[in-house]
Enzyme design. Structure first.
Site, PDB file in Angstrom:
ATOM      1  N   GLN A 151      -1.985  -2.985  -1.452  1.00  0.00           N
ATOM      2  CA  GLN A 151      -2.053  -2.055  -2.596  1.00  0.00           C
ATOM      3  C   GLN A 151      -0.756  -2.103  -3.401  1.00  0.00           C
ATOM      4  O   GLN A 151      -0.773  -2.013  -4.631  1.00  0.00           O
ATOM      5  CB  GLN A 151      -2.309  -0.617  -2.121  1.00  0.00           C
ATOM      6  CG  GLN A 151      -3.579  -0.415  -1.314  1.00  0.00           C
ATOM      7  CD  GLN A 151      -4.844  -0.747  -2.066  1.00  0.00           C
ATOM      8  OE1 GLN A 151      -4.896  -0.657  -3.285  1.00  0.00           O
ATOM      9  NE2 GLN A 151      -5.871  -1.165  -1.348  1.00  0.00           N
TER      10      GLN A 151
ATOM     11  N   HIS B  93      -7.389  -0.170   6.296  1.00  0.00           N
ATOM     12  CA  HIS B  93      -8.612  -0.786   5.734  1.00  0.00           C
ATOM     13  C   HIS B  93      -8.685  -0.600   4.221  1.00  0.00           C
ATOM     14  O   HIS B  93      -7.879   0.096   3.630  1.00  0.00           O
ATOM     15  CB  HIS B  93      -9.874  -0.265   6.444  1.00  0.00           C
ATOM     16  CG  HIS B  93     -10.180   1.182   6.234  1.00  0.00           C
ATOM     17  ND1 HIS B  93     -11.433   1.712   6.427  1.00  0.00           N
ATOM     18  CD2 HIS B  93      -9.390   2.209   5.854  1.00  0.00           C
ATOM     19  CE1 HIS B  93     -11.406   2.991   6.175  1.00  0.00           C
ATOM     20  NE2 HIS B  93     -10.192   3.325   5.831  1.00  0.00           N
ATOM     21  N   GLU B  94      -9.655  -1.277   3.615  1.00  0.00           N
ATOM     22  CA  GLU B  94      -9.829  -1.271   2.151  1.00  0.00           C
ATOM     23  C   GLU B  94      -8.579  -1.754   1.421  1.00  0.00           C
ATOM     24  O   GLU B  94      -8.195  -1.209   0.389  1.00  0.00           O
ATOM     25  CB  GLU B  94     -10.200   0.135   1.654  1.00  0.00           C
ATOM     26  CG  GLU B  94     -11.673   0.431   1.699  1.00  0.00           C
ATOM     27  CD  GLU B  94     -12.503  -0.716   1.175  1.00  0.00           C
ATOM     28  OE1 GLU B  94     -12.116  -1.318   0.161  1.00  0.00           O
ATOM     29  OE2 GLU B  94     -13.527  -1.026   1.790  1.00  0.00           O
ATOM     30  N   GLY B  95      -7.943  -2.771   1.965  1.00  0.00           N
ATOM     31  CA  GLY B  95      -6.693  -3.261   1.383  1.00  0.00           C
ATOM     32  C   GLY B  95      -5.564  -2.471   2.004  1.00  0.00           C
ATOM     33  O   GLY B  95      -5.469  -1.245   1.808  1.00  0.00           O
TER      34      GLY B  95
END
Ligand code: FAD
Length: 629
Positions: free
Chosen positions: A486, A479-481
């Site tokens: 990234q 999650h969160e990229g």
């Protein structure tokens, strides 16, 4: 009136809670083993990053070492007594939808969150005018790490709420701030971030949630959001969703994304709750870990509810239209560092548990011990077990130091005395953010795997916590990229932005550490030489990757790039820690030396073959046909 009060009492009074009696034996139910090291936090915060010096700045002038310590003591106390104590129970009893359609969570979750909110910790970093304590981000991250280590699932609610409120306080209108921020800081409302959709995860350009302007200046939102953490529950009076949606007729792709505030219940002008908004819970996702946090599929505007007499979820535009993703990045960047901390905290908790186990469990004898009737030795006596413990220590302590370094950059970015220092901090933070998110998510997860290995068969059972830490931590590269996203962010954007200024600043910053370390001599200087060579490779390989001018070649192996550069960055952070240790003696400092040595002997050399592969512009992943996979 305040002045005559002991400063530590003062912070507890402002927090509205009783000061814990640190030195006294625990009362009430047995307190689980520590999940984080206060000694390490003190070293990093005070002996390395010198956060006490921040109190000379106007924003933090009311604070002192005592108030910082009080917040950390309180956090450790609340986390161990009220969060760690229901970590396993929440994992075994995941949220469910009751017969009345409401989400049911175990009562301990609400009780713990109530204490967290009453302690003022959601508001910790916010302006005094909003009821906050104006604590430095560095101290707050350390405080939050206690809760994340103690209970990943329960800690996610205030984590999301504080990040949501921070976005609103920065980009919302006065009315929006007054309506939503104070109730969130008090813990009466919780917040979410609604980006992902079933068909659009990494590629937010493809979201289809629509926002149609109504006559009264509001919007009606329709669409489906997937994976929304904290998306529905009965833990608070209201839930404030921050929703990405497209206004019809706007630009294509990410340029046409706007951001809306969509509360579960509409809020009247006097702050009371009004109509139920048209946000319907479709279902809960059943996850591998992090089970204490509800994770939801939400339908906006399906007509299940009719706020103001009409279907469609009422949404309030935040800021300007079509700038939604830029605003959302405020929350995402904060959340990315926070996800790094979640990974670190879980890695740390597993390390401490496996260390404790290795010191008490006896098994086998030392090589060469001939007498089978001689006592068995603790696991920690075996070199291979020490290898696994040293690896964990080097990952989790290195990652914690990196996370706190990045948090200090946030403080510098906002409060440093001059513009130049502020903008340099912002630039360095920008480059380091993908690493601060991804490196812990990969290596502190590996630490959890090693923790299981140290416990052997017992580690694979639910009788111990390490298997849950691993499952909880497995979320963080997703999650969160994702890890892959990234990698593309680092190589495709961050190291090339502003003509490579960010990468140059990172190189300069590391070089300053290298120079200082060379002057110290001994092992520190040897590591510095090794690091200098690695940093030169980062520069050379980055140039080679972009030399063809073909982004598909450059980015084909961007995850490998992220991992190699991440290792170089953490090697730098270890050198920084060694400089802070200096010549001091004692177990703690020797432990830092041993972990640094491990990192330089076992880990940094792994980057050599990675850089070789990248420099060869390898096309294996590009050339392979999907048909043969
Ligand atoms: C437990 C949990 C909680 C979550 N909480 C939230 C939340 O609160 N709010 C929210 O909005 N979202 C949330 N998410 C969603 C999360 O952010 C997404 O899962 C993530 O962005 C990936 O999207 P996806 O799952 O659709 O995977 P996909 O985007 O389909 O990706 C699958 C794989 O393909 C790779 N990939 C995708 N595109 C590319 C590309 N262009 N190039 C190379 N590789 C690519 C990815 O790296 C990944 O490995 C949560 C997810 C989970 C599992």
């Amino acid at each position: 009136m305040y002045r005559s009060i002991d400063p530590i009492d003062r912070v507890y009074r402002s927090l509205g809670v009783r000061r814990p009696e640190r030195a006294l034996p625990s009362k009430g139910p047995p307190v689980p083993a520590p999940v984080l090291s206060r000694r390490d936090l003190d070293f990093l915060l005070y002996e390395w990053l010198d956060v006490e010096a921040l109190t000379s700045r106007d924003r933090f002038a009311e604070h002192s070492r005592e108030t910082f310590d009080a917040v950390l003591d309180l956090s450790a106390d609340l986390a161990t007594r009220h969060f760690a104590t229901h970590n396993k129970k929440a994992d075994a009893n995941e949220p469910r939808i009751g017969d009345d359609g409401r989400v049911v969570t175990i009562p301990e979750v609400e009780a713990a969150l109530d204490l967290f909110s009453k302690a003022g910790l959601i508001a910790g970093g916010f302006d005094e005018a909003l009821g906050g304590m104006q604590l430095p981000t560095t101290v707050l991250r350390a405080s939050m790490a206690w809760f994340q280590a103690a209970n990943a699932g329960t800690s996610a609610y205030p984590f999301l709420t504080a990040a949501n409120a921070s976005l609103l306080a920065t980009h919302g209108s006065d009315e929006q701030i007054t309506t939503y921020v104070p109730p969130m800081l008090e813990g009466r409302f919780f917040g979410t971030m609604c980006l992902s959709e079933p068909q659009a995860g990494s590629s937010l350009a493809d979201i289809t949630t629509k926002a149609v302007a109504a006559d009264d200046g509001t919007y009606r939102i329709t669409g489906t959001k997937m994976w929304i953490s904290g998306g529905d529950h009965e833990l608070t009076e209201n839930i404030v969703h921050l929703v990405l949606a497209k206004i019809p007729g706007g630009p294509d792709g990410v340029k046409g994304i706007s951001l809306f505030i969509v509360p579960k219940y509409l809020v009247n002008a006097d702050g009371t709750l009004g109509d139920r908004n048209d946000v319907a819970l479709v279902g809960l996702n059943h996850k591998m870990g992090n089970r204490g946090t509800t994770n939801t599929l939400l339908n906006f505007g399906e007509g299940k509810y009719t706020p103001g007499g009409a279907p469609g979820a009422v949404g309030y535009l935040l800021g300007e239209p079509n700038k939604g993703l830029a605003y959302m990045f405020h929350m995402m960047n904060e959340a990315r560092i926070g996800v790094g901390f979640l990974a670190i905290s879980l890695g740390y908790a597993g390390y401490l548990q496996s260390l404790d186990y290795a010191r008490t469990r006896t098994q086998g004898r030392m090589l060469g011990a001939k007498d089978p009737s001689s006592p068995q030795v603790p696991l920690v006596e075996h070199a291979d077990v020490r290898r696994m413990l040293l690896a964990q220590k080097s990952y989790v302590e290195g990652a914690l130091a990196l996370g706190l370094y990045c948090s200090k950059l946030v403080d510098e970015q906002h409060t440093a005395a001059d513009d130049d220092t502020r903008s340099r901090a912002a630039l360095l933070l920008d480059v380091l953010t993908p690493i601060a998110k991804s490196w812990p998510s990969q290596w502190c997860l590996e630490a959890n795997s090693l923790a299981i290995q140290v416990l052997g068969g017992y580690g694979y059972t639910r009788e111990f916590d390490v298997e849950q830490y691993y499952r909880d931590n497995r979320l963080n590269p997703i999650h969160e990229g994702t890890h892959g996203i990234q990698g593309m962010d680092l190589l495709g954007r961050k190291v090339v932005m502003q003509g490579g200024a960010g990468l140059a600043l990172l190189g300069e910053t590391i070089s300053a550490t290298v120079d200082e370390a060379l002057a110290r001599g001994g092992d520190t200087a040897l590591y510095a030489e090794q690091l200098r060579a690695s940093v030169e490779r980062v520069g050379d390989v980055t140039a080679t990757l972009w030399s063809t001018g073909d982004p598909s070649v450059a980015l084909a192996n961007s995850s490998v790039y992220l991992e190699a550069v991440g290792h170089v960055v953490v090697a730098w952070i270890w050198l920084e820690q060694l400089l802070a240790v200096g010549d001091r003696e004692g177990g703690f400092h020797d432990g830092k030396r041993a972990a640094a040595r491990y990192f330089y002997r076992f880990e940094l050399p792994k980057t050599g073959p990675q850089f070789d592969l990248l420099a060869s512009l390898d096309r294996t992943t590009l050339d392979v046909s999907p048909d043969v996979l």
